[in-house]
Design a protein around this motif. Structure first.
Motif, PDB file in Angstrom:
ATOM      1  N   MET A 294      31.485  39.848  50.576  1.00 43.68           N
ATOM      2  CA  MET A 294      32.389  39.303  49.476  1.00 43.68           C
ATOM      3  C   MET A 294      31.968  40.248  48.282  1.00 43.68           C
ATOM      4  SD  MET A 294      31.553  35.594  47.555  1.00 43.68           S
ATOM      5  CE  MET A 294      29.851  35.729  47.553  1.00 43.68           C
TER       6      MET A 294
ATOM      7  N   VAL B 275      31.547  40.864  44.293  1.00 44.89           N
ATOM      8  CA  VAL B 275      31.753  39.989  43.236  1.00 44.89           C
ATOM      9  C   VAL B 275      31.494  40.864  42.192  1.00 44.89           C
ATOM     10  CG1 VAL B 275      29.791  38.626  42.021  1.00 44.89           C
ATOM     11  CG2 VAL B 275      30.038  38.663  44.569  1.00 44.89           C
ATOM     12  N   THR B 276      32.236  40.497  41.009  1.00 50.68           N
ATOM     13  CA  THR B 276      32.391  41.241  39.927  1.00 50.68           C
ATOM     14  C   THR B 276      31.171  40.956  38.990  1.00 50.68           C
ATOM     15  OG1 THR B 276      34.902  40.520  39.726  1.00 50.68           O
ATOM     16  CG2 THR B 276      33.934  41.529  37.815  1.00 50.68           C
TER      17      THR B 276
ATOM     18  N   ARG C 150      35.842  35.683  37.003  1.00 47.70           N
ATOM     19  CA  ARG C 150      36.045  35.802  38.148  1.00 47.70           C
ATOM     20  C   ARG C 150      34.829  36.120  39.255  1.00 47.70           C
ATOM     21  NH1 ARG C 150      39.848  40.887  38.874  1.00 47.70           N
ATOM     22  NH2 ARG C 150      41.492  39.365  39.395  1.00 47.70           N
TER      23      ARG C 150
ATOM     24  N   GLU D  35      34.207  33.644  42.676  1.00 47.87           N
ATOM     25  CA  GLU D  35      33.940  34.271  43.865  1.00 47.87           C
ATOM     26  C   GLU D  35      32.563  33.670  44.537  1.00 47.87           C
ATOM     27  OE1 GLU D  35      34.379  38.659  44.318  1.00 47.87           O
ATOM     28  OE2 GLU D  35      36.189  38.415  43.104  1.00 47.87           O
TER      29      GLU D  35
ATOM     30  N   ASN E  14      33.319  30.193  45.666  1.00 48.24           N
ATOM     31  CA  ASN E  14      34.381  30.123  46.512  1.00 48.24           C
ATOM     32  C   ASN E  14      35.612  29.264  45.863  1.00 48.24           C
ATOM     33  OD1 ASN E  14      35.625  31.055  48.754  1.00 48.24           O
ATOM     34  ND2 ASN E  14      35.062  29.337  49.874  1.00 48.24           N
TER      35      ASN E  14
ATOM     36  N   LYS F  80      38.771  29.164  42.653  1.00 49.35           N
ATOM     37  CA  LYS F  80      39.698  30.196  41.771  1.00 49.35           C
ATOM     38  C   LYS F  80      38.943  30.101  40.426  1.00 49.35           C
ATOM     39  CE  LYS F  80      43.887  29.186  44.401  1.00 49.35           C
ATOM     40  NZ  LYS F  80      45.209  28.602  44.189  1.00 49.35           N
TER      41      LYS F  80
END
Length: 69
Positions: A1, A3-4, A23, A27, A30, A32
């Motif tokens: 995954m 991640v930002t 964001r 993430e 999980n 939006k």
């Protein structure tokens, strides 16, 4: 995954602090990004540690602590 993660460096003697935007939090959860914004608006998650214009930003530790409860 992926991640930002935003890294904020405060001075030269301070350690890096991992930061997450909407964001990045989405993430991890999980969901939006719209769900994160809705949770924030309804007070169902911690207030953002920082706000840059319209962008909400949390310390990674804030989100980790909240999710562990």
């Amino acid at each position: 995954m992926i991640v930002t993660v935003l890294t904020l460096m405060i001075g030269t003697d301070m350690p890096d602090i991992d930061m997450l935007d909407t964001r990045g939090v989405a993430e991890i959860m999980n969901v939006k990004p719209d769900t994160v914004r809705w949770y924030h608006k309804k007070g169902l998650m911690p207030k953002a540690d920082y706000r840059f214009g319209n962008a909400l930003v949390w310390k990674r530790s804030t989100i980790d602590e909240w999710m562990s409860q």
